[in-house]
Design a protein around this motif. Structure first.
Motif, PDB file in Angstrom:
ATOM      1  N   SER A  32      38.726  40.882  53.656  1.00  0.00           N
ATOM      2  CA  SER A  32      39.543  40.220  52.639  1.00  0.00           C
ATOM      3  C   SER A  32      38.500  40.073  51.637  1.00  0.00           C
ATOM      4  CB  SER A  32      39.910  38.932  53.116  1.00  0.00           C
ATOM      5  OG  SER A  32      40.351  38.116  52.136  1.00  0.00           O
ATOM      6  N   PHE A  33      38.589  40.738  50.240  1.00  0.00           N
ATOM      7  CA  PHE A  33      37.502  40.468  49.214  1.00  0.00           C
ATOM      8  C   PHE A  33      37.041  39.072  49.013  1.00  0.00           C
ATOM      9  CE2 PHE A  33      36.649  41.720  44.782  1.00  0.00           C
ATOM     10  CZ  PHE A  33      35.145  41.496  44.918  1.00  0.00           C
ATOM     11  N   VAL A  34      37.953  38.243  48.699  1.00  0.00           N
ATOM     12  CA  VAL A  34      38.098  37.020  48.188  1.00  0.00           C
ATOM     13  C   VAL A  34      37.440  35.936  49.245  1.00  0.00           C
ATOM     14  CG1 VAL A  34      40.345  36.222  48.834  1.00  0.00           C
ATOM     15  CG2 VAL A  34      39.305  35.078  46.800  1.00  0.00           C
ATOM     16  N   ALA A  35      37.740  36.208  50.556  1.00  0.00           N
ATOM     17  CA  ALA A  35      37.246  35.391  51.747  1.00  0.00           C
ATOM     18  C   ALA A  35      35.768  35.952  51.903  1.00  0.00           C
ATOM     19  CB  ALA A  35      37.906  35.634  52.942  1.00  0.00           C
ATOM     20  N   ASP A  36      35.548  37.121  51.802  1.00  0.00           N
ATOM     21  CA  ASP A  36      34.157  37.412  51.758  1.00  0.00           C
ATOM     22  C   ASP A  36      33.143  37.039  50.773  1.00  0.00           C
ATOM     23  OD1 ASP A  36      34.563  38.775  54.418  1.00  0.00           O
ATOM     24  OD2 ASP A  36      34.870  40.906  53.677  1.00  0.00           O
ATOM     25  N   PHE A  37      33.835  37.077  49.540  1.00  0.00           N
ATOM     26  CA  PHE A  37      33.058  36.761  48.166  1.00  0.00           C
ATOM     27  C   PHE A  37      32.656  35.269  48.354  1.00  0.00           C
ATOM     28  CE2 PHE A  37      32.766  34.682  44.337  1.00  0.00           C
ATOM     29  CZ  PHE A  37      31.693  35.309  43.709  1.00  0.00           C
ATOM     30  N   HIS A  38      33.632  34.430  48.953  1.00  0.00           N
ATOM     31  CA  HIS A  38      33.450  33.059  48.959  1.00  0.00           C
ATOM     32  C   HIS A  38      32.191  32.565  49.773  1.00  0.00           C
ATOM     33  CE1 HIS A  38      34.928  29.002  48.115  1.00  0.00           C
ATOM     34  NE2 HIS A  38      34.736  28.720  49.546  1.00  0.00           N
TER      35      HIS A  38
ATOM     36  N   GLY B 292      24.947  34.561  39.673  1.00  0.00           N
ATOM     37  CA  GLY B 292      24.820  35.949  40.368  1.00  0.00           C
ATOM     38  C   GLY B 292      25.084  37.069  39.321  1.00  0.00           C
ATOM     39  N   ALA B 293      25.578  37.965  39.850  1.00  0.00           N
ATOM     40  CA  ALA B 293      25.728  39.445  39.049  1.00  0.00           C
ATOM     41  C   ALA B 293      26.891  40.218  39.762  1.00  0.00           C
ATOM     42  CB  ALA B 293      24.364  40.149  38.885  1.00  0.00           C
ATOM     43  N   ILE B 294      27.317  41.107  38.759  1.00  0.00           N
ATOM     44  CA  ILE B 294      28.137  42.100  39.606  1.00  0.00           C
ATOM     45  C   ILE B 294      27.876  43.449  38.821  1.00  0.00           C
ATOM     46  CG2 ILE B 294      30.089  41.732  37.913  1.00  0.00           C
ATOM     47  CD1 ILE B 294      31.990  42.184  40.241  1.00  0.00           C
ATOM     48  N   SER B 295      28.024  44.482  39.729  1.00  0.00           N
ATOM     49  CA  SER B 295      27.758  45.877  38.980  1.00  0.00           C
ATOM     50  C   SER B 295      28.529  46.898  39.794  1.00  0.00           C
ATOM     51  CB  SER B 295      26.043  46.172  39.392  1.00  0.00           C
ATOM     52  OG  SER B 295      25.703  47.521  39.108  1.00  0.00           O
ATOM     53  N   ASP B 296      28.467  48.084  39.109  1.00  0.00           N
ATOM     54  CA  ASP B 296      29.120  49.346  39.867  1.00  0.00           C
ATOM     55  C   ASP B 296      28.128  50.117  40.311  1.00  0.00           C
ATOM     56  OD1 ASP B 296      27.751  50.736  37.456  1.00  0.00           O
ATOM     57  OD2 ASP B 296      29.650  51.576  36.705  1.00  0.00           O
ATOM     58  N   GLY B 297      26.840  49.652  40.575  1.00  0.00           N
ATOM     59  CA  GLY B 297      25.712  50.340  40.784  1.00  0.00           C
ATOM     60  C   GLY B 297      24.929  50.761  39.849  1.00  0.00           C
ATOM     61  N   THR B 298      25.135  50.773  38.549  1.00  0.00           N
ATOM     62  CA  THR B 298      24.298  51.290  37.486  1.00  0.00           C
ATOM     63  C   THR B 298      24.517  50.438  36.419  1.00  0.00           C
ATOM     64  OG1 THR B 298      26.120  52.609  36.496  1.00  0.00           O
ATOM     65  CG2 THR B 298      24.941  53.663  38.005  1.00  0.00           C
ATOM     66  N   GLN B 299      25.663  49.553  36.198  1.00  0.00           N
ATOM     67  CA  GLN B 299      25.662  48.693  34.856  1.00  0.00           C
ATOM     68  C   GLN B 299      26.295  47.499  35.319  1.00  0.00           C
ATOM     69  OE1 GLN B 299      28.208  50.437  31.912  1.00  0.00           O
ATOM     70  NE2 GLN B 299      28.965  51.982  33.503  1.00  0.00           N
ATOM     71  N   ASP B 300      26.340  46.484  34.411  1.00  0.00           N
ATOM     72  CA  ASP B 300      27.143  45.339  34.746  1.00  0.00           C
ATOM     73  C   ASP B 300      28.639  45.723  34.481  1.00  0.00           C
ATOM     74  OD1 ASP B 300      28.488  42.824  34.186  1.00  0.00           O
ATOM     75  OD2 ASP B 300      26.978  41.943  32.923  1.00  0.00           O
ATOM     76  N   LEU B 301      29.393  45.356  35.465  1.00  0.00           N
ATOM     77  CA  LEU B 301      30.912  45.579  35.367  1.00  0.00           C
ATOM     78  C   LEU B 301      31.729  44.910  34.461  1.00  0.00           C
ATOM     79  CD1 LEU B 301      32.201  47.502  37.797  1.00  0.00           C
ATOM     80  CD2 LEU B 301      32.946  45.465  38.804  1.00  0.00           C
TER      81      LEU B 301
ATOM     82  N   VAL C  91      28.517  42.936  44.359  1.00  0.00           N
ATOM     83  CA  VAL C  91      28.557  41.432  43.590  1.00  0.00           C
ATOM     84  C   VAL C  91      27.846  40.555  44.460  1.00  0.00           C
ATOM     85  CG1 VAL C  91      30.953  41.007  44.450  1.00  0.00           C
ATOM     86  CG2 VAL C  91      30.123  39.533  42.608  1.00  0.00           C
ATOM     87  N   GLY C  92      27.110  39.661  43.881  1.00  0.00           N
ATOM     88  CA  GLY C  92      26.426  38.582  44.648  1.00  0.00           C
ATOM     89  C   GLY C  92      25.139  38.008  44.241  1.00  0.00           C
ATOM     90  N   SER C  93      24.215  37.733  44.783  1.00  0.00           N
ATOM     91  CA  SER C  93      22.966  37.159  44.451  1.00  0.00           C
ATOM     92  C   SER C  93      22.132  38.067  43.414  1.00  0.00           C
ATOM     93  CB  SER C  93      21.964  36.905  45.342  1.00  0.00           C
ATOM     94  OG  SER C  93      22.661  35.918  46.217  1.00  0.00           O
ATOM     95  N   ARG C  94      21.979  37.450  42.108  1.00  0.00           N
ATOM     96  CA  ARG C  94      21.149  38.425  41.220  1.00  0.00           C
ATOM     97  C   ARG C  94      20.193  39.371  41.441  1.00  0.00           C
ATOM     98  NH1 ARG C  94      21.939  38.729  35.877  1.00  0.00           N
ATOM     99  NH2 ARG C  94      23.023  36.785  36.093  1.00  0.00           N
TER     100      ARG C  94
END
Length: 298
Positions: A212-218, A258-267, A283-286
């Motif tokens: 569950s993406f939302v639960a894991d992100f929480h 925090g931050a989110i990326s597709d692996g190369t850039q800010d999503l 997505v997570g800690s910067r």
């Protein structure tokens, strides 16, 4: 205790936006009430060929109906709909993006699932994530929890015994933790992602992944770390959707430091090409996201 409305009244949000946020947040009550009668799969697939749980369909239709009747919303982009749902007669000028029920495969085993929501000003739901006015999710676990940002920090609320959301935590800052979880089959991971996960393991990271993406992100929001669903062999675009999942969750992450990326850039800087715009997600800690990008670039 401070209620959700008390908090909203302290923000710079315009009144119709406050009302829309409350309207959506309190749909968690009928959605949660619908769990018992919607335990099974619906013998149908969504527009992406994924098997639907009965509650996927119920939550999608319920939220669309409520928002359509409210008059607040010009358009809705939902993970369960092939096309954008439009309400040309609405007097409000907002658009909503949503995953009505994230993690629905976990319903039958009673693990946490949630509803992911983003709100934009204007009638176009295909905007950059950085332009969101509101990002929020309702998490249905032991408590019903609302995580919310209106662009001024992240706040969480818990539903009390009277069915009212009350403030749980304010101005949340994501720590530089060590939790990590990754979707995709390990034998289909690309070399850069394999290197990144090895780095997480070598650094003493603890694996946390429920489906569950939302639960894991929480968990990541609370303890720090990284959630990822990478590009894999044969699927360079990954699995998760930028519009319904990546942007709202990423906006919350960034508001919490925090931050989110597709692996190369800010999503959040990517303009969606279509509702079903898929993307790899980290997505997570910067600092951990910076490490992920470094591994991908190598």
């Amino acid at each position: 205790m401070k209620t959700l409305r008390h908090y909203l009244d302290e923000t710079a949000c315009e009144e119709p936006l406050k009302d829309l946020i409350e309207l959506i947040a309190y749909q968690s009550i009928p959605i949660r009430d619908a769990f018992i009668d919607n335990q099974t799969y619906a013998d149908t697939e969504n527009v992406y060929g994924e098997e639907q749980a009965a509650l996927d369909k119920w939550a999608d239709q319920h939220i669309i109906s409520v928002l359509g009747e409210s008059g607040f919303v010009k358009a809705i982009a939902s993970e369960e709909q092939a096309d954008i749902v439009r309400f040309p007669d609405a007097y409000g000028d907002y658009s909503v993006v949503m995953d009505p029920l994230d993690g629905s495969s976990l319903i039958q085993v009673n693990l946490a699932v949630g509803t992911i929501i983003g709100i934009y000003r204007g009638g176009d739901p295909l905007q950059k994530g950085e332009d969101l006015a509101v990002a929020m999710y309702m998490l249905y676990g032991p408590m019903t929890v609302l995580a919310l940002t209106v662009g001024d920090g992240v706040f969480t609320f818990a539903m009390n015994s009277e069915g009212i959301f009350v403030l749980l935590k304010e101005d949340i800052q994501m720590p530089e933790g060590k939790l990590f979880g990754s979707g995709g089959l390990r034998n289909e991971w690309l070399p850069g992602h394999q290197d990144f996960i090895s780095l997480c393991e070598q650094s003493g990271g603890k694996l946390r992944y429920s489906g569950s993406f939302v639960a894991d992100f929480h968990q990541i929001l609370t303890y720090g770390g990284v959630y990822c669903y990478p590009a894999v062999v044969g699927k360079p675009e990954g699995k998760l959707r930028l519009v319904f999942e990546g942007n709202p969750i990423g906006f919350i992450a960034k508001q919490a430091g925090g931050a989110i990326s597709d692996g190369t850039q800010d999503l959040l800087t990517i303009l969606p090409e279509k509702p079903d715009h898929r993307t790899p997600i980290y997505v997570g800690s910067r600092k951990i996201i910076e490490s992920a990008e470094s591994c991908m670039k190598q």
